[in-house]
Scaffold this active site. Sequence first.
Site, PDB file in Angstrom:
ATOM      1  N   SER A 180     -10.924  -0.139   3.328  1.00  8.57           N
ATOM      2  CA  SER A 180     -10.076  -0.579   4.441  1.00  8.57           C
ATOM      3  C   SER A 180      -9.286   0.604   4.977  1.00  8.57           C
ATOM      4  CB  SER A 180      -9.122  -1.681   3.976  1.00  8.57           C
ATOM      5  OG  SER A 180      -9.842  -2.794   3.516  1.00  8.57           O
ATOM      6  N   GLU A 197      -4.411   3.594   5.955  1.00  6.05           N
ATOM      7  CA  GLU A 197      -4.223   3.520   4.506  1.00  6.05           C
ATOM      8  C   GLU A 197      -4.525   4.835   3.810  1.00  6.05           C
ATOM      9  OE1 GLU A 197      -5.774   0.470   2.113  1.00  6.05           O
ATOM     10  OE2 GLU A 197      -5.182  -1.173   3.417  1.00  6.05           O
ATOM     11  N   ARG A 256       0.838  -1.208   0.000  1.00  4.84           N
ATOM     12  CA  ARG A 256       0.000   0.000   0.000  1.00  4.84           C
ATOM     13  C   ARG A 256       0.873   1.259   0.000  1.00  4.84           C
ATOM     14  NH1 ARG A 256      -2.065  -3.702  -1.257  1.00  4.84           N
ATOM     15  NH2 ARG A 256      -3.901  -4.768  -0.439  1.00  4.84           N
TER      16      ARG A 256
END
Length: 350
Positions: A246, A346, A164
């Site tokens: 998420s 994130e 990520r």
Amino acid sequence: MLVEKQVSLQPYNSFGIAARAEQLARIGHPSDLLGLMAQPEWGTSPHFVLGGGSNLVITGDVPGLVLKVEIPGRCLVEETAKGWLVEAGAGENWHDFVAWTLAQGWPGLENMALIPGTVGAAPVQNIGAYGVELQDRFHSLDAIDLVTGRSLTLDAAQCGFGYRDSVFKHAPSDERSMGLAGRALITRVRFWLPKPWKPVLGYLDLERKMAETGIHQPGAQQIFDWVVAIRRAKLPDPAVIGNAGSFFKNPTVTPEQCADIIARDPKVVHYPMPDGSIKLAAGWLIDACGWKGKTLGHAGVYEKQALVLVNRGTPERPCTGGEVMTLAKAIQTSVYERFGIRLEPEPVVI
């Protein structure tokens, strides 16, 4: 080109946070950006690149100029005996692009179906799901340097992909640094889809689908359909409940750390990684701390998936970015106090 003033950003971020852009320009072609850069005021005003707004938490009004990327286009660049090279404009919807590649008979992206956002934002986050990450299918991208106006073409190594993560999430520390956060606007992205196609099925949810259906050799379209069904069952639709998908990265630990956690919590969800580390399910850690379904202010934790934070506000009292981050920090504290693990968000926070 037209530059709009005092534009609401609420429709342009999937969390539905109410905020305004001091100015907003829609970039439908690289020439639109170059035209803006030719104006004298370009170098004196801050600018922020906005894709689909699906991985973003806005904590206040955005000063300066927001560059909303809307560059269209999809095409097959090349086909060889070894695979397909496919290109998309940065403004294309990611899920629609994945569906289109399958409709053309070019499999390889099916595990990443229904991930919200645009194609141009995908490399920034190095998106991934169900055993496949963007870097596994990435070939190269085109971008424009927001300081010099020069065109850039970057391969996977130059993008610095991590979990990520990419070079686009790091600010340049000096003139020699490759950090490109706030420095580049991605215009087009290319993907290499190899032949022969091989399914990626080593993920618990997909294994369950195979067991449920009795289909043990699914095709790419079948995997696409399964992933869409799984995600819709687990994750809220941003059009109904504002969210950024998420919210935390799945942390990685050493085998020794994992063994210590298992000794205390045998049910912890964990996955061995190729490098010997162990990835833990952040959603499980958050759920174990009792946060699933809880609300703090006008931000909450989704009752079906603890990894997702949601907008519990109303039109009269919308959720703020500050409330989202207050909840996120409370969750981080709980997980650290119980497991000794620091969860990393994130989304991009501005």
